[in-house]
Design a protein around this motif. Structure first.
Motif, PDB file in Angstrom:
ATOM      1  N   GLN A   1       0.798  -1.228   0.000  1.00 60.45           N
ATOM      2  CA  GLN A   1       0.000   0.000   0.000  1.00 60.45           C
ATOM      3  C   GLN A   1       0.830   1.278   0.000  1.00 60.45           C
ATOM      4  O   GLN A   1       0.597   2.186  -0.799  1.00 60.45           O
ATOM      5  CB  GLN A   1      -0.928   0.017   1.220  1.00 60.45           C
TER       6      GLN A   1
ATOM      7  N   GLU B   1       0.860   4.180  -2.849  1.00 58.98           N
ATOM      8  CA  GLU B   1       0.488   5.580  -2.644  1.00 58.98           C
ATOM      9  C   GLU B   1       1.430   6.527  -3.383  1.00 58.98           C
ATOM     10  O   GLU B   1       1.014   7.584  -3.861  1.00 58.98           O
ATOM     11  CB  GLU B   1       0.483   5.915  -1.149  1.00 58.98           C
TER      12      GLU B   1
ATOM     13  N   GLU C   1      -5.181   2.149  -5.099  1.00 54.55           N
ATOM     14  CA  GLU C   1      -5.067   3.461  -4.464  1.00 54.55           C
ATOM     15  C   GLU C   1      -5.640   4.498  -5.424  1.00 54.55           C
ATOM     16  O   GLU C   1      -5.265   4.543  -6.602  1.00 54.55           O
ATOM     17  CB  GLU C   1      -3.609   3.797  -4.138  1.00 54.55           C
TER      18      GLU C   1
ATOM     19  N   ARG D   1      -6.668   7.918   3.311  1.00 55.46           N
ATOM     20  CA  ARG D   1      -5.350   8.085   3.917  1.00 55.46           C
ATOM     21  C   ARG D   1      -5.210   9.505   4.470  1.00 55.46           C
ATOM     22  O   ARG D   1      -5.808  10.452   3.949  1.00 55.46           O
ATOM     23  CB  ARG D   1      -4.242   7.812   2.901  1.00 55.46           C
TER      24      ARG D   1
ATOM     25  N   GLY E   1      -7.840   4.048  -0.435  1.00 55.09           N
ATOM     26  CA  GLY E   1      -7.595   2.740  -1.041  1.00 55.09           C
ATOM     27  C   GLY E   1      -8.063   1.634  -0.115  1.00 55.09           C
ATOM     28  O   GLY E   1      -8.486   1.866   1.019  1.00 55.09           O
TER      29      GLY E   1
END
Length: 584
Positions: free
Chosen positions: A328, A332, A368, A512, A551
């Motif tokens: 992840q 990003e 994402e 996020r 995401g």
């Protein structure tokens, strides 16, 4: 120095200055260099490409040489000039003068799924002469005729082959040379079957054994337990169940890429080796070369610092490194440049758990989305799940019928509900209140702030909402990862979990935290378990053009479980890795 001499009749000596435009070779700026005319054998055309020493002085003719840098690109070759070089020849040969053979065109082999597939189930191929290659599943020898079934893995169905003593290779069956598990090539004509289990069969004209099967072959017609088959993971895909699981897994993977590609996402390959812990849980496998050759190494050989701790500066990467638990954070970075991306690859977790829900090595799907909030994230997760479920139902009908009959009765209806129904959305707080009011005793007590267990998740989606998928959002920040965006209440974060029947949590995601000051503050709160310096690059994403983004992560093996009804996650992956088990 490079002198150009070749056999291409299109290239005459008078055209040397334009060689780069008449051949597929590239030459830097040219000057002239003397080369022995006898090498040409009085041929008026160029004969070779030579790396020529400038020391040749007799019977000279002028040919071009390099005057550029010492290393230049020359067609498919890298040509170096050196004043002391010996003669080295690189042939340029006309096609007509070589005994070359063209690579044949690739042609897909006719599979059993193609022969028996479609609405006609093979009846449209009656009278066709075909060749089938595969492995013998069953064999019945009778007085005047023999039946054997062959499977090539392309589908659940076998091809029933009927052979009599007139067929070429019949002696291989009669002598017992062909047995269950053997690989064979069978040629014959498609005819209507006299039996009721299939519409067509193959009247064999020729059979040939490709690979004999030893009598100890463990996969026989009788049913065996999945536990036993885990000890035969190299052979279990030849069974109906695991062949079907493999095909559905393949369809889910293909559907995954298809969904994201059709929606403008870019696939990103994120690293398997990392120095950061995405989840901050510390359950990572360490990657090190400090133990030398492994088994034979002594603990005393590991370098230490003055305080007797491991000197990681002597390790391969110069610091501690681990197998990733998630792609992840790396995804990003690319979402911050390409907008919408996804990663689909292996991840690892050193959790000493022997349950039917955990693996040490598993695959993750992690999209994402830039310029997106939690609502966008939930919409994407819903659309993705409905897409891949529908894809499997449409493209794996025979396998799904098998699962519906032998693994989980009603699975097709359950999946249709997922593909067609609207998903329910409720907050974590509402979910806790629902569980507290439930007329059911749970093994794990429920209170606000607790991490919901599988029994809670399944009650919500299976009982409270009658098999409808449920998305729970806005979880307490203390039970979620550091990177999740804090809500205005200061207690919760913009996180969501998607729950489905039989599995519980299938996906977990969040918006996020894009605000640098709040992200740094949260990392400082977790400094006991989080090394902020290791995430400097992650913080840079917030320093340089930060955007709202979101995401989710999906454990692919859990998706396979959900789509097939397979109860144990170790049966949803070809070669399971669990505590104490790393076979095959």
């Amino acid at each position: 120095m490079l002198a150009a001499v070749g056999r291409n009749p299109k290239i005459k000596l008078s055209c040397l200055q334009t060689l780069s435009s008449t051949t597929n070779l590239y030459f830097p700026p040219l000057s002239f260099h003397s080369f022995s005319s006898s090498s040409y054998n009085n041929n008026k055309y160029l004969r070779r490409i030579c790396l020529v020493s400038p020391t040749l002085t007799s019977n000279k003719i002028d040919v071009p040489r390099y005057t550029g840098s010492s290393r230049r690109r020359c067609g498919r070759f890298f040509c170096s000039s050196s004043t002391g070089a010996n003669v080295e020849e690189l042939e340029l040969v006309d096609k007509e003068e070589t005994n070359t053979k063209k690579v044949r065109e690739f042609r897909k082999r006719l599979s059993i799924s193609e022969i028996k597939g479609g609405s006609e189930q093979g009846m449209d191929r009656l009278g066709q002469n075909i060749v089938v290659k595969g492995w013998v599943r069953t064999l019945r020898v009778q007085s005047s005729i023999t039946f054997f079934e062959v499977n090539d893995g392309s589908c659940l169905s076998n091809m029933q082959c009927v052979i009599n003593s007139d067929a070429e290779g019949y002696d291989q069956l009669e002598s017992g040379f062909i047995t269950t598990g053997a690989s064979v090539s069978v040629e014959g004509v498609i005819v209507a079957s006299q039996g009721s289990k299939q519409k067509i069969e193959l009247k064999v004209a020729k059979v040939n054994t490709i690979g004999k099967s030893d009598p100890s072959y463990p996969i026989q017609k009788k049913r065996v337990s999945k536990e036993f088959l885990r000890t035969k993971a190299h052979l279990r895909p030849r069974t109906n169940t695991f062949g079907a699981v493999a095909r559905v897994r393949n369809a889910l993977a293909y559907g995954t890429h298809k969904f994201f590609q059709e929606n403008g996402f870019v696939w990103v390959s994120t690293p398997i080796i990392t120095a950061s812990d995405c989840e901050g849980a510390g359950e990572q496998f360490c990657v090190t070369t400090l133990i030398g050759d492994g088994i034979k190494s002594s603990a005393n050989s590991i370098p230490k610092t003055g305080d007797s701790s491991i000197d990681w500066s002597k390790d391969f990467f110069g610091k501690p490194a681990f197998l990733t638990v998630s792609g992840q954070l790396n995804a990003e970075t690319y979402a911050s440049a390409l907008t919408d991306v996804y990663t689909f690859g292996p991840t690892f977790r050193a959790e000493n758990s022997n349950t039917s829900r955990h693996l040490a090595e598993f695959w993750m799907i992690e999209p994402e989305l830039a310029f997106a909030d939690l609502d966008d994230d939930m919409a994407c997760a819903t659309a993705y799940l409905q897409y891949v479920v529908r894809y499997v139902l449409d493209n794996c009908r025979e396998d799904m019928d098998f699962f519906n009959s032998w693994i989980e009765k009603g699975i097709i209806d359950r999946l249709n509900n997922v593909a067609e129904k609207d998903f329910v959305q409720l907050t974590y707080t509402d979910a806790v209140e629902l569980l507290l009011k439930a007329k059911k005793k749970f093994e794990f007590p429920v209170k606000w702030g607790c991490d919901l267990q599988s029994e809670h998740e399944r009650y919500i989606t299976e009982d409270a909402f009658s098999g409808t998928p449920v998305i729970i959002r806005d979880y307490p920040k203390d039970i979620k990862a550091f990177y999740m965006r804090q809500n205005d209440d200061g207690k919760t974060v913009a996180a969501m979990d998607l729950l489905v029947p039989r599995v519980g949590e299938l996906m977990g995601g969040s918006q996020r935290e894009e605000r640098l000051d709040l992200l740094e503050l949260r990392m400082d709160e977790l400094k006991e378990t989080l090394n902020k310096e290791s995430y400097s690059w992650y913080l840079d994403l917030r320093r340089f053009g930060t955007v709202p983004h979101a995401g989710f992560g999906l454990g692919f093996e859990r998706l396979v479980q959900f789509a097939t009804g397979i109860e144990n996650i170790r049966d949803a992956i070809p070669f399971p890795r669990t505590p104490g088990s790393a076979e095959f």
